[in-house]
Design a protein around this motif. Structure first.
Motif, mmCIF file in Angstrom:
data_model
loop_
_atom_site.group_PDB
_atom_site.id
_atom_site.type_symbol
_atom_site.label_atom_id
_atom_site.label_comp_id
_atom_site.label_asym_id
_atom_site.label_seq_id
_atom_site.Cartn_x
_atom_site.Cartn_y
_atom_site.Cartn_z
ATOM 1 N N GLY A 172 0.932 2.261 -7.771
ATOM 2 C CA GLY A 172 -0.363 2.369 -7.106
ATOM 3 C C GLY A 172 -0.320 2.087 -5.624
ATOM 4 O O GLY A 172 -1.380 1.958 -4.988
ATOM 5 N N GLY A 173 0.861 2.006 -5.059
ATOM 6 C CA GLY A 173 1.002 1.643 -3.648
ATOM 7 C C GLY A 173 0.824 2.822 -2.704
ATOM 8 O O GLY A 173 0.989 3.982 -3.081
ATOM 9 N N SER A 174 0.497 2.495 -1.456
ATOM 10 C CA SER A 174 0.280 3.506 -0.428
ATOM 11 C C SER A 174 1.446 3.544 0.552
ATOM 12 O O SER A 174 2.075 2.518 0.829
ATOM 13 C CB SER A 174 -1.018 3.202 0.341
ATOM 14 O OG SER A 174 -1.115 3.996 1.513
ATOM 15 N N PHE A 175 1.715 4.729 1.096
ATOM 16 C CA PHE A 175 2.744 4.857 2.130
ATOM 17 C C PHE A 175 2.388 4.035 3.366
ATOM 18 O O PHE A 175 3.260 3.638 4.134
ATOM 19 C CB PHE A 175 2.929 6.333 2.511
ATOM 20 C CG PHE A 175 1.763 6.953 3.241
ATOM 21 C CD1 PHE A 175 1.725 6.962 4.629
ATOM 22 C CD2 PHE A 175 0.697 7.519 2.552
ATOM 23 C CE1 PHE A 175 0.652 7.531 5.314
ATOM 24 C CE2 PHE A 175 -0.372 8.091 3.218
ATOM 25 C CZ PHE A 175 -0.399 8.098 4.601
ATOM 26 N N LYS A 176 1.097 3.750 3.544
ATOM 27 C CA LYS A 176 0.662 2.991 4.708
ATOM 28 C C LYS A 176 1.095 1.526 4.656
ATOM 29 O O LYS A 176 0.992 0.809 5.660
ATOM 30 C CB LYS A 176 -0.854 3.084 4.862
ATOM 31 C CG LYS A 176 -1.344 4.498 5.176
ATOM 32 C CD LYS A 176 -2.848 4.547 5.372
ATOM 33 C CE LYS A 176 -3.310 5.966 5.715
ATOM 34 N NZ LYS A 176 -4.773 6.041 5.932
ATOM 35 N N GLN A 177 1.587 1.081 3.517
ATOM 36 C CA GLN A 177 2.068 -0.290 3.415
ATOM 37 C C GLN A 177 3.342 -0.527 4.215
ATOM 38 O O GLN A 177 3.792 -1.660 4.349
ATOM 39 C CB GLN A 177 2.301 -0.649 1.946
ATOM 40 C CG GLN A 177 1.017 -0.763 1.133
ATOM 41 C CD GLN A 177 1.266 -0.938 -0.348
ATOM 42 O OE1 GLN A 177 2.103 -0.256 -0.937
ATOM 43 N NE2 GLN A 177 0.537 -1.853 -0.969
ATOM 44 N N VAL A 178 3.901 0.529 4.778
ATOM 45 C CA VAL A 178 5.070 0.382 5.653
ATOM 46 C C VAL A 178 4.709 -0.291 6.965
ATOM 47 O O VAL A 178 5.572 -0.775 7.702
ATOM 48 C CB VAL A 178 5.708 1.771 5.932
ATOM 49 C CG1 VAL A 178 4.814 2.589 6.859
ATOM 50 C CG2 VAL A 178 7.093 1.617 6.540
ATOM 51 N N ARG A 179 3.421 -0.349 7.285
ATOM 52 C CA ARG A 179 2.991 -0.722 8.636
ATOM 53 C C ARG A 179 3.468 -2.109 9.069
ATOM 54 O O ARG A 179 3.811 -2.304 10.244
ATOM 55 C CB ARG A 179 1.471 -0.638 8.756
ATOM 56 C CG ARG A 179 0.681 -1.471 7.756
ATOM 57 C CD ARG A 179 -0.826 -1.185 7.843
ATOM 58 N NE ARG A 179 -1.610 -1.949 6.882
ATOM 59 C CZ ARG A 179 -1.904 -1.538 5.660
ATOM 60 N NH1 ARG A 179 -1.476 -0.356 5.257
ATOM 61 N NH2 ARG A 179 -2.626 -2.285 4.843
ATOM 62 N N SER A 180 3.486 -3.083 8.171
ATOM 63 C CA SER A 180 3.854 -4.449 8.573
ATOM 64 C C SER A 180 5.312 -4.540 8.983
ATOM 65 O O SER A 180 5.640 -5.049 10.058
ATOM 66 C CB SER A 180 3.561 -5.439 7.441
ATOM 67 O OG SER A 180 2.177 -5.545 7.213
ATOM 68 N N HIS A 222 9.177 -1.489 -2.521
ATOM 69 C CA HIS A 222 8.298 -2.550 -3.017
ATOM 70 C C HIS A 222 8.037 -2.340 -4.496
ATOM 71 O O HIS A 222 7.690 -1.236 -4.923
ATOM 72 C CB HIS A 222 6.972 -2.564 -2.258
ATOM 73 C CG HIS A 222 5.978 -3.537 -2.839
ATOM 74 N ND1 HIS A 222 4.764 -3.130 -3.377
ATOM 75 C CD2 HIS A 222 6.021 -4.886 -2.983
ATOM 76 C CE1 HIS A 222 4.104 -4.204 -3.815
ATOM 77 N NE2 HIS A 222 4.832 -5.266 -3.592
ATOM 78 N N SER A 223 8.225 -3.390 -5.286
ATOM 79 C CA SER A 223 7.933 -3.349 -6.716
ATOM 80 C C SER A 223 8.689 -2.191 -7.378
ATOM 81 O O SER A 223 9.916 -2.105 -7.284
ATOM 82 C CB SER A 223 6.420 -3.249 -6.924
ATOM 83 O OG SER A 223 6.079 -3.423 -8.282
ATOM 84 N N MET A 224 7.992 -1.267 -8.027
ATOM 85 C CA MET A 224 8.656 -0.153 -8.691
ATOM 86 C C MET A 224 9.376 0.757 -7.706
ATOM 87 O O MET A 224 10.284 1.506 -8.086
ATOM 88 C CB MET A 224 7.648 0.660 -9.505
ATOM 89 C CG MET A 224 6.944 -0.129 -10.612
ATOM 90 S SD MET A 224 8.085 -0.907 -11.793
ATOM 91 C CE MET A 224 8.663 0.532 -12.690
ATOM 92 N N LEU A 248 11.478 -5.627 -2.411
ATOM 93 C CA LEU A 248 10.495 -6.712 -2.376
ATOM 94 C C LEU A 248 9.774 -6.771 -3.715
ATOM 95 O O LEU A 248 9.099 -5.804 -4.105
ATOM 96 C CB LEU A 248 9.482 -6.483 -1.247
ATOM 97 C CG LEU A 248 10.034 -6.387 0.179
ATOM 98 C CD1 LEU A 248 8.909 -6.056 1.163
ATOM 99 C CD2 LEU A 248 10.723 -7.682 0.589
ATOM 100 N N ALA A 249 9.942 -7.866 -4.431
ATOM 101 C CA ALA A 249 9.256 -8.090 -5.712
ATOM 102 C C ALA A 249 9.484 -6.940 -6.684
ATOM 103 O O ALA A 249 8.547 -6.445 -7.316
ATOM 104 C CB ALA A 249 7.757 -8.309 -5.482
#
Length: 396
Positions: free
Chosen positions: A71-79, A207-209, A237-238
């Motif tokens: 359920g993750g977004s590609f935008k989570q790369v931002r950090s 991240h995750s899966m 990560l996790a």
């Protein structure tokens, strides 16, 4: 929790995909650019068209690819991308400083190793300063969009994502393929024929899966054929490496077991299927109630050989002592993300230095055998030295 926030000015530029990446699921690839929050389509195309081109010094940025989880977004790369850019600027300032200033800055910067002080002191005493080796590495961050699919619950989705991720790695690596070690940078052209391409270093962050997707992608047949010219630094990560807490079908469970068995066998031989990969697994800690330490245990089934990887809890990362991050927080927890940024930049720096040594040997009349050995040595650069971003490697 004790996590500090990471701030950024994100920009996501769509990357055109070749026919081999065509899909009917809406999967896509984006390039992250800090500060490019509002750009025209023409400006975005120009920025993307420059990817893989050598800079004025003949070197390229290292490509880094983010793979989101369930359920993750590609935008989570931002950090991590924004923090990487900040670390790049800090290192560039350090590299360009005078020897005395470099020594002072290195001693004040806790994220740099103690050897920086020694290097600065030696240069101050008259040792030759190699500007290339001191050059701060750069990262080009990409992010894969899986349409926020719930991949943790369906084996078929994971297989589709893995196949797409493999093609993305292959495509991005080809964009950054290096010229021959004996070729002058000014003579490089993207279509130049090369008898033995130098290893291309690619960073993967899952991240995750997304970590499992990355591991599966690296076993892809096409990537295996190019393994000798591809060095991979994989940070997860996790990620539930041992087994998934959300598996609801036998197909997904069997796929997970096959993946771990393939990785175990991949280390059994000197030139096994994953011996070109260095893996660092970061777990969130007690606050992560979705992926527990038992789920992320690398020792279960021999997921990773101690020579090629290690696991570390977020609270044991230097600069993040005592921090515990939940399943989503680990993506933006500044103490953890800063360590990740330093780690992958360290890996990029090692790779560049080994390739530079190979070019210098070839250019100074050293035998072809020596130059070739230097190039091949680069394929293991990601595991050449411990990263200053993480704690000392261990198997647990």
């Amino acid at each position: 929790n004790l996590c500090e926030m990471t701030y950024m000015r994100p920009g996501y530029l769509p990357v055109p995909l070749p026919a081999s990446l065509a899909n009917d699921r809406g999967y896509a690839l984006f390039l992250y650019r800090e500060g490019m929050t509002r750009v025209s389509e023409a400006a975005a195309r120009r920025e993307v068209s420059k990817l893989g081109e050598p800079g004025p010094d003949g070197t390229r940025a290292t490509p880094a690819i983010f793979l989101p989880g369930n359920g993750g977004s590609f935008k989570q790369v931002r950090s991590v991308a924004a923090e990487s850019r900040r670390v790049e600027r800090e290192r560039a300032t350090l590299a360009e400083a005078t020897p005395s200033r470099r020594k002072q800055t290195a001693s004040m910067n806790s994220m740099h190793s103690a050897s920086d002080d020694d290097d600065a002191a030696k240069r101050e005493d008259g040792d030759t300063f190699d500007a290339q080796k001191a050059r701060a590495p750069r990262l080009d961050w990409f992010a894969v969009s899986f349409g926020e699919e719930l991949s943790a619950f369906h084996g078929a989705l994971l297989e589709d994502q893995t196949a797409f991720a493999a093609r993305v790695v292959e495509h991005v690596a080809s964009m950054y393929a290096s010229y021959d070690a004996g070729t002058d940078a000014s003579e490089y052209t993207p279509t130049k024929s090369r008898k033995e391409p130098e290893p291309t270093h690619v960073v993967l962050l899952g991240h995750s899966m997304g970590g499992l997707v990355a591991r599966g992608a690296l076993l892809d047949d096409a990537l295996q054929k190019k393994k000798s010219s591809l060095a991979v630094s994989l940070v997860t990560l996790a990620s539930p490496h041992a087994y998934s807490p959300a598996t609801t079908t036998m197909r997904a469970a069997r796929r997970h077991a096959r993946l771990n068995e393939a990785w175990r066998l991949g280390y059994a031989e000197e030139k096994g299927s994953v011996t070109n990969v260095a893996l660092a697994s970061v777990t969130g800690g007690d606050r992560d109630r979705q992926v527990l330490a038992s789920h992320a245990d690398l020792k279960v089934g021999g997921v990773v050989d101690a020579r090629f990887g290690f696991a570390v809890d977020a609270g044991d990362v230097p600069g993040a002592f005592g921090v515990s991050a939940d399943h989503q927080c680990v993506l933006w927890c500044n103490q953890v993300i800063k360590a990740v940024a330093n780690a992958v930049l360290d890996a990029a720096h090692v790779q560049e230095t080994l390739l530079y040594d190979g070019k210098m040997h070839a250019g100074r009349g050293v035998s072809e055998e020596t130059a070739t050995a230097a190039r091949r040595k680069g394929s293991g650069a990601a595991r050449a030295k411990p990263s200053r971003g993480f704690s000392k490697p261990s198997t647990g």
